[in-house]
Design a protein around this motif. Structure first.
Motif, PDB file in Angstrom:
ATOM      1  N   ALA A 157      30.832  36.857  30.529  1.00  0.00           N
ATOM      2  CA  ALA A 157      32.036  37.368  31.193  1.00  0.00           C
ATOM      3  C   ALA A 157      33.288  36.742  30.601  1.00  0.00           C
ATOM      4  N   ARG A 158      33.216  35.452  30.317  1.00  0.00           N
ATOM      5  CA  ARG A 158      34.347  34.766  29.675  1.00  0.00           C
ATOM      6  C   ARG A 158      34.697  35.411  28.343  1.00  0.00           C
ATOM      7  N   GLU A 159      33.671  35.912  27.666  1.00  0.00           N
ATOM      8  CA  GLU A 159      33.880  36.535  26.363  1.00  0.00           C
ATOM      9  C   GLU A 159      34.183  38.032  26.465  1.00  0.00           C
ATOM     10  N   GLY A 160      34.518  38.486  27.683  1.00  0.00           N
ATOM     11  CA  GLY A 160      35.001  39.851  27.853  1.00  0.00           C
ATOM     12  C   GLY A 160      33.978  40.890  28.215  1.00  0.00           C
ATOM     13  N   ALA A 161      32.731  40.477  28.453  1.00  0.00           N
ATOM     14  CA  ALA A 161      31.685  41.443  28.776  1.00  0.00           C
ATOM     15  C   ALA A 161      31.718  41.857  30.242  1.00  0.00           C
ATOM     16  N   LYS A 162      31.191  43.035  30.499  1.00  0.00           N
ATOM     17  CA  LYS A 162      30.882  43.484  31.853  1.00  0.00           C
ATOM     18  C   LYS A 162      29.417  43.132  32.079  1.00  0.00           C
ATOM     19  N   VAL A 163      29.133  42.428  33.164  1.00  0.00           N
ATOM     20  CA  VAL A 163      27.812  41.824  33.313  1.00  0.00           C
ATOM     21  C   VAL A 163      27.018  42.432  34.467  1.00  0.00           C
ATOM     22  N   VAL A 164      25.796  42.843  34.155  1.00  0.00           N
ATOM     23  CA  VAL A 164      24.842  43.273  35.169  1.00  0.00           C
ATOM     24  C   VAL A 164      23.968  42.060  35.474  1.00  0.00           C
ATOM     25  N   VAL A 165      24.229  41.423  36.606  1.00  0.00           N
ATOM     26  CA  VAL A 165      23.502  40.215  36.992  1.00  0.00           C
ATOM     27  C   VAL A 165      22.271  40.627  37.791  1.00  0.00           C
ATOM     28  N   THR A 166      21.096  40.419  37.246  1.00  0.00           N
ATOM     29  CA  THR A 166      19.887  40.779  37.973  1.00  0.00           C
ATOM     30  C   THR A 166      19.066  39.532  38.275  1.00  0.00           C
ATOM     31  N   ASP A 167      18.413  39.560  39.410  1.00  0.00           N
ATOM     32  CA  ASP A 167      17.566  38.446  39.810  1.00  0.00           C
ATOM     33  C   ASP A 167      16.641  38.930  40.915  1.00  0.00           C
ATOM     34  N   LYS A 168      15.491  38.300  41.025  1.00  0.00           N
ATOM     35  CA  LYS A 168      14.569  38.628  42.104  1.00  0.00           C
ATOM     36  C   LYS A 168      15.203  38.314  43.450  1.00  0.00           C
ATOM     37  N   ASN A 169      16.047  37.291  43.459  1.00  0.00           N
ATOM     38  CA  ASN A 169      16.786  36.895  44.657  1.00  0.00           C
ATOM     39  C   ASN A 169      18.190  37.495  44.577  1.00  0.00           C
ATOM     40  N   LEU A 170      18.421  38.586  45.303  1.00  0.00           N
ATOM     41  CA  LEU A 170      19.704  39.289  45.219  1.00  0.00           C
ATOM     42  C   LEU A 170      20.862  38.409  45.665  1.00  0.00           C
ATOM     43  N   GLU A 171      20.643  37.576  46.668  1.00  0.00           N
ATOM     44  CA  GLU A 171      21.706  36.689  47.156  1.00  0.00           C
ATOM     45  C   GLU A 171      22.172  35.739  46.049  1.00  0.00           C
ATOM     46  N   ARG A 208      36.613  36.245  23.112  1.00  0.00           N
ATOM     47  CA  ARG A 208      36.337  37.637  23.502  1.00  0.00           C
ATOM     48  C   ARG A 208      35.304  38.265  22.574  1.00  0.00           C
ATOM     49  N   LEU A 209      34.225  37.543  22.303  1.00  0.00           N
ATOM     50  CA  LEU A 209      33.186  38.006  21.395  1.00  0.00           C
ATOM     51  C   LEU A 209      32.502  39.286  21.877  1.00  0.00           C
ATOM     52  N   LEU A 210      32.470  39.495  23.194  1.00  0.00           N
ATOM     53  CA  LEU A 210      31.737  40.643  23.750  1.00  0.00           C
ATOM     54  C   LEU A 210      32.660  41.605  24.494  1.00  0.00           C
ATOM     55  N   LYS A 211      33.905  41.653  24.104  1.00  0.00           N
ATOM     56  CA  LYS A 211      34.899  42.460  24.820  1.00  0.00           C
ATOM     57  C   LYS A 211      34.449  43.907  24.988  1.00  0.00           C
ATOM     58  N   GLY A 212      34.433  44.345  26.256  1.00  0.00           N
ATOM     59  CA  GLY A 212      34.118  45.729  26.574  1.00  0.00           C
ATOM     60  C   GLY A 212      32.648  46.073  26.579  1.00  0.00           C
ATOM     61  N   LYS A 213      31.772  45.152  26.196  1.00  0.00           N
ATOM     62  CA  LYS A 213      30.333  45.408  26.161  1.00  0.00           C
ATOM     63  C   LYS A 213      29.735  45.248  27.557  1.00  0.00           C
ATOM     64  N   ILE A 214      28.661  45.976  27.807  1.00  0.00           N
ATOM     65  CA  ILE A 214      27.921  45.836  29.061  1.00  0.00           C
ATOM     66  C   ILE A 214      26.657  45.033  28.765  1.00  0.00           C
TER      67      ILE A 214
END
Length: 255
Positions: A29-43, A4-10
């Motif tokens: 995510a495994r380490e507790g983060a909330k993740v904003v996944v961005t990519d040119k290909n939204l799918e 949980r190295l990144l617990k609660g972090k965005i």
């Protein structure tokens, strides 16, 4: 067991729809983060969401073209709107390579590499536009008062496909970002992956790949998650004294 190295972090991840970027999302995510996944290909970004630990509302997928200022601003606005707070961690992973020397690129491919990995474009307000710095600028705008860390995955095999300008700019970029942002409590570091089993490396011809693998002390391609582990460590407080560093995850490629 996760530490949980990144617990609660965005965490804001560019190029999160595949390869190293996707692995970074999964490990974060495994380490507790909330993740904003961005990519040119939204799918592709949306598919990454299905692989992440934690409640689904902890993570979002956003379309992002890092070569366009408006797209970067819109992506950060979406993250801020969803969480009510700005991301405090940035993994600036997006990049392209053609697999060919710059002298052999056609005009379209050359432009794509420059636009994505370097891009200097003058918009109507005459402010310079750059790819990775542009993401960092948006990051600063929202998060300047919060201690945060930034990792920049890059690949040595792309040097044959990039122009000398993008290679030199990348080295200068790390140094400049470090000097400028460290005074705001932002640590900037880089990760240099070796030959990794990703869609980008898969575009290389089989003969080239065999030669690369044969030259590696470990005699195998690296896995995206092996790079992601280094990236997430750099983002964590365990790397609190690591600033302006280039961490190699190369399997001995440069030995």
């Amino acid at each position: 067991m996760a530490t949980r190295l990144l617990k609660g972090k965005i965490v804001f991840v560019t190029g999160g729809g595949s390869g190293i970027g996707r692995a970074c999302c999964v490990v974060a995510a495994r380490e507790g983060a909330k993740v904003v996944v961005t990519d040119k290909n939204l799918e592709s970004a949306q598919h990454t969401l299905t692989l992440l630990d934690g409640p689904q509302h902890h993570h979002i997928a956003v379309a992002l073209d890092v070569s366009e200022r408006a797209s970067v601003s819109a992506a950060f606005t979406a993250a801020l709107s969803h969480y009510g707070n700005a991301p405090s961690l940035l993994i600036n992973n997006a990049g392209v390579a053609s697999g060919a020397p710059c002298t052999d690129m056609d005009e379209h491919v050359f432009k794509l590499v420059i636009d994505t990995n370097l891009k200097h474009k003058k918009p109507k307000n005459n402010k310079p536009m750059k790819t990775s710095p542009r993401v960092a600028q948006e990051f600063m705008k929202y998060s300047v008062d919060i201690p945060k860390n930034t990792a920049y995955p890059r690949h040595p095999l792309t040097t044959s496909a990039e122009t000398p300008a993008t290679q030199t700019r990348g080295k200068l970029k790390l140094g400049l970002l470090t000097v400028i942002h460290v005074h705001h409590g932002i640590r900037v570091n880089a990760v240099l992956p070796g030959p990794i089993d990703t869609p980008m490396c898969a575009s290389l011809c089989r003969v080239t790949l065999k030669k690369i693998i044969a030259a590696l002390p470990l005699h195998r391609m690296g896995r995206p998650e092996e790079v992601a582990e280094a990236v997430v460590w750099l983002l964590s407080d365990r790397a609190s004294y690591v600033v302006g560093a280039v961490v190699e995850v190369t399997g001995g490629y440069a030995m």
